[in-house]
Design a protein around this motif. Sequence first.
Motif, PDB file in Angstrom:
ATOM      1  N   CYS A 208       0.831  -1.210   0.000  1.00 44.93           N
ATOM      2  CA  CYS A 208       0.000   0.000   0.000  1.00 44.93           C
ATOM      3  C   CYS A 208       0.862   1.254   0.000  1.00 44.93           C
ATOM      4  O   CYS A 208       0.502   2.266  -0.619  1.00 44.93           O
ATOM      5  CB  CYS A 208      -0.911   0.001   1.231  1.00 44.93           C
ATOM      6  SG  CYS A 208      -2.141  -1.308   1.220  1.00 44.93           S
ATOM      7  N   THR A 211       2.155   1.940  -3.425  1.00 44.12           N
ATOM      8  CA  THR A 211       1.020   2.342  -4.277  1.00 44.12           C
ATOM      9  C   THR A 211       0.811   3.851  -4.193  1.00 44.12           C
ATOM     10  O   THR A 211       0.650   4.533  -5.214  1.00 44.12           O
ATOM     11  CB  THR A 211      -0.271   1.630  -3.835  1.00 44.12           C
ATOM     12  OG1 THR A 211      -0.113   0.232  -3.990  1.00 44.12           O
ATOM     13  CG2 THR A 211      -1.459   2.108  -4.656  1.00 44.12           C
ATOM     14  N   ASN A 215       1.420   6.455  -7.309  1.00 40.55           N
ATOM     15  CA  ASN A 215       0.283   7.262  -7.735  1.00 40.55           C
ATOM     16  C   ASN A 215       0.599   8.757  -7.661  1.00 40.55           C
ATOM     17  O   ASN A 215       0.293   9.522  -8.580  1.00 40.55           O
ATOM     18  CB  ASN A 215      -0.934   6.936  -6.868  1.00 40.55           C
ATOM     19  CG  ASN A 215      -2.205   7.564  -7.404  1.00 40.55           C
ATOM     20  OD1 ASN A 215      -2.485   7.458  -8.596  1.00 40.55           O
ATOM     21  ND2 ASN A 215      -2.961   8.216  -6.542  1.00 40.55           N
ATOM     22  N   THR A 227      -5.847   5.616 -13.261  1.00 48.44           N
ATOM     23  CA  THR A 227      -7.058   4.953 -12.764  1.00 48.44           C
ATOM     24  C   THR A 227      -6.648   3.824 -11.830  1.00 48.44           C
ATOM     25  O   THR A 227      -5.714   3.073 -12.145  1.00 48.44           O
ATOM     26  CB  THR A 227      -7.889   4.379 -13.924  1.00 48.44           C
ATOM     27  OG1 THR A 227      -8.233   5.442 -14.822  1.00 48.44           O
ATOM     28  CG2 THR A 227      -9.167   3.721 -13.406  1.00 48.44           C
ATOM     29  N   ILE A 228      -7.318   3.714 -10.690  1.00 48.00           N
ATOM     30  CA  ILE A 228      -6.992   2.683  -9.699  1.00 48.00           C
ATOM     31  C   ILE A 228      -8.128   1.653  -9.635  1.00 48.00           C
ATOM     32  O   ILE A 228      -9.303   2.009  -9.552  1.00 48.00           O
ATOM     33  CB  ILE A 228      -6.763   3.304  -8.311  1.00 48.00           C
ATOM     34  CG1 ILE A 228      -5.497   4.180  -8.340  1.00 48.00           C
ATOM     35  CG2 ILE A 228      -6.626   2.231  -7.238  1.00 48.00           C
ATOM     36  CD1 ILE A 228      -5.202   4.870  -7.029  1.00 48.00           C
ATOM     37  N   TYR A 229      -7.737   0.388  -9.725  1.00 46.76           N
ATOM     38  CA  TYR A 229      -8.684  -0.729  -9.584  1.00 46.76           C
ATOM     39  C   TYR A 229      -8.310  -1.554  -8.358  1.00 46.76           C
ATOM     40  O   TYR A 229      -7.127  -1.642  -7.995  1.00 46.76           O
ATOM     41  CB  TYR A 229      -8.636  -1.650 -10.812  1.00 46.76           C
ATOM     42  CG  TYR A 229      -8.983  -0.976 -12.118  1.00 46.76           C
ATOM     43  CD1 TYR A 229     -10.295  -0.898 -12.551  1.00 46.76           C
ATOM     44  CD2 TYR A 229      -7.984  -0.424 -12.923  1.00 46.76           C
ATOM     45  CE1 TYR A 229     -10.619  -0.277 -13.751  1.00 46.76           C
ATOM     46  CE2 TYR A 229      -8.286   0.197 -14.129  1.00 46.76           C
ATOM     47  CZ  TYR A 229      -9.606   0.265 -14.540  1.00 46.76           C
ATOM     48  OH  TYR A 229      -9.910   0.880 -15.724  1.00 46.76           O
ATOM     49  N   HIS A 230      -9.289  -2.168  -7.752  1.00 44.16           N
ATOM     50  CA  HIS A 230      -9.043  -3.076  -6.632  1.00 44.16           C
ATOM     51  C   HIS A 230      -9.277  -4.501  -7.120  1.00 44.16           C
ATOM     52  O   HIS A 230     -10.336  -4.825  -7.668  1.00 44.16           O
ATOM     53  CB  HIS A 230      -9.948  -2.731  -5.451  1.00 44.16           C
ATOM     54  CG  HIS A 230      -9.700  -1.358  -4.911  1.00 44.16           C
ATOM     55  ND1 HIS A 230      -8.574  -1.027  -4.212  1.00 44.16           N
ATOM     56  CD2 HIS A 230     -10.438  -0.218  -4.999  1.00 44.16           C
ATOM     57  CE1 HIS A 230      -8.616   0.244  -3.872  1.00 44.16           C
ATOM     58  NE2 HIS A 230      -9.739   0.767  -4.348  1.00 44.16           N
ATOM     59  N   THR A 241      -3.915  -3.688  -5.468  1.00 42.70           N
ATOM     60  CA  THR A 241      -4.299  -2.422  -6.103  1.00 42.70           C
ATOM     61  C   THR A 241      -3.630  -2.364  -7.469  1.00 42.70           C
ATOM     62  O   THR A 241      -2.420  -2.603  -7.584  1.00 42.70           O
ATOM     63  CB  THR A 241      -3.845  -1.218  -5.259  1.00 42.70           C
ATOM     64  OG1 THR A 241      -4.463  -1.294  -3.971  1.00 42.70           O
ATOM     65  CG2 THR A 241      -4.252   0.084  -5.929  1.00 42.70           C
ATOM     66  N   ILE A 243      -2.871   0.014 -10.795  1.00 50.32           N
ATOM     67  CA  ILE A 243      -2.834   1.385 -11.328  1.00 50.32           C
ATOM     68  C   ILE A 243      -2.645   1.300 -12.838  1.00 50.32           C
ATOM     69  O   ILE A 243      -1.736   0.619 -13.321  1.00 50.32           O
ATOM     70  CB  ILE A 243      -1.691   2.208 -10.714  1.00 50.32           C
ATOM     71  CG1 ILE A 243      -1.787   2.233  -9.191  1.00 50.32           C
ATOM     72  CG2 ILE A 243      -1.684   3.627 -11.275  1.00 50.32           C
ATOM     73  CD1 ILE A 243      -0.577   2.877  -8.517  1.00 50.32           C
ATOM     74  N   THR A 245      -2.323   3.770 -16.451  1.00 52.43           N
ATOM     75  CA  THR A 245      -2.085   5.134 -16.913  1.00 52.43           C
ATOM     76  C   THR A 245      -1.583   5.100 -18.351  1.00 52.43           C
ATOM     77  O   THR A 245      -1.126   4.057 -18.836  1.00 52.43           O
ATOM     78  CB  THR A 245      -1.063   5.853 -16.011  1.00 52.43           C
ATOM     79  OG1 THR A 245      -0.910   7.211 -16.440  1.00 52.43           O
ATOM     80  CG2 THR A 245       0.291   5.163 -16.047  1.00 52.43           C
TER      81      THR A 245
END
Length: 283
Positions: A208, A211, A215, A227-230, A241, A243, A245
């Motif tokens: 984390c 991350t 970011n 854009t962040i996805y889980h 996580t 990321i 771009t």
Amino acid sequence: MRKILAEYSGMLLGALFITVGLYFFWLPSQLAAGGISGLSIVIKAILPFVPIGVIILVLDIFMFAIGFVALGKSFGLKSIICSLEIAFLMVILEFLFPDFKPLSKDVLVVLLFGALFIAIGQAIVFNLEASSGGTDIIAKIIARYSGLNIGTALVIADMTIVLLAIGIFGFEKGLYAVLGVIVTSTLIDYIISGINVQKFVTIIPSSCETTAHINTYILHTLDRGATIYHAEGAYSKEKKTVITTVMDRREFIELKRHIAGIDALAFVTVQNLHEVVGEGFKR
């Protein structure tokens, strides 16, 4: 103002590449591979006492007059300026290097190098949302009134000029002209794809903390969106996580270096994108 200056400087550079390809490679070897340039080479053979730059200028004015009547103002100011630049550059080269002889007896070598210069110039011009005029206008008229797509219409216009070249220069030169049309159009597509290429980057950081660092670096240092996805690991079932771009080559190199310095375990994948439309890219 700076953007406008850069665009018109780019157009001049593109026009210079096109002119060099025509004057030093295709014109001395009588290679009329479509377009206004090809038609002007045919007319030059019929009227050798008329400067090639003057022929191109007259043809361009004639084509733009037809385009104005049939299409309105859709072909744009940039295209008019670019076509005039090519005509005037041809006049200058003809004054500086009169009666220029072929650089090689090998017609294929001359054809390929001429196509390379012309394709680079056309790619620069097209990338600036302009054109060199000429048969582009005829192709648009054919496409509008026949229902054909613009690519097919352009081939028809160019091949008509190639047939004229066969009548003037013979069947062998006509075959070279056909090859020139094919090679040039292929190179233009390839070069434009290379100019516009962007990187689509997917990053799965190992923690984390990294991350947040990655970011922040993308948003504030590179000034790019993300854009962040889980997600969840299929094997480990760990929460992840992701990321994503989009950025250019230089920015990706900087990002890759930054990730390597703070998260050696991060998983990064990269894909090439040949066109991106949206904020921060082409509109």
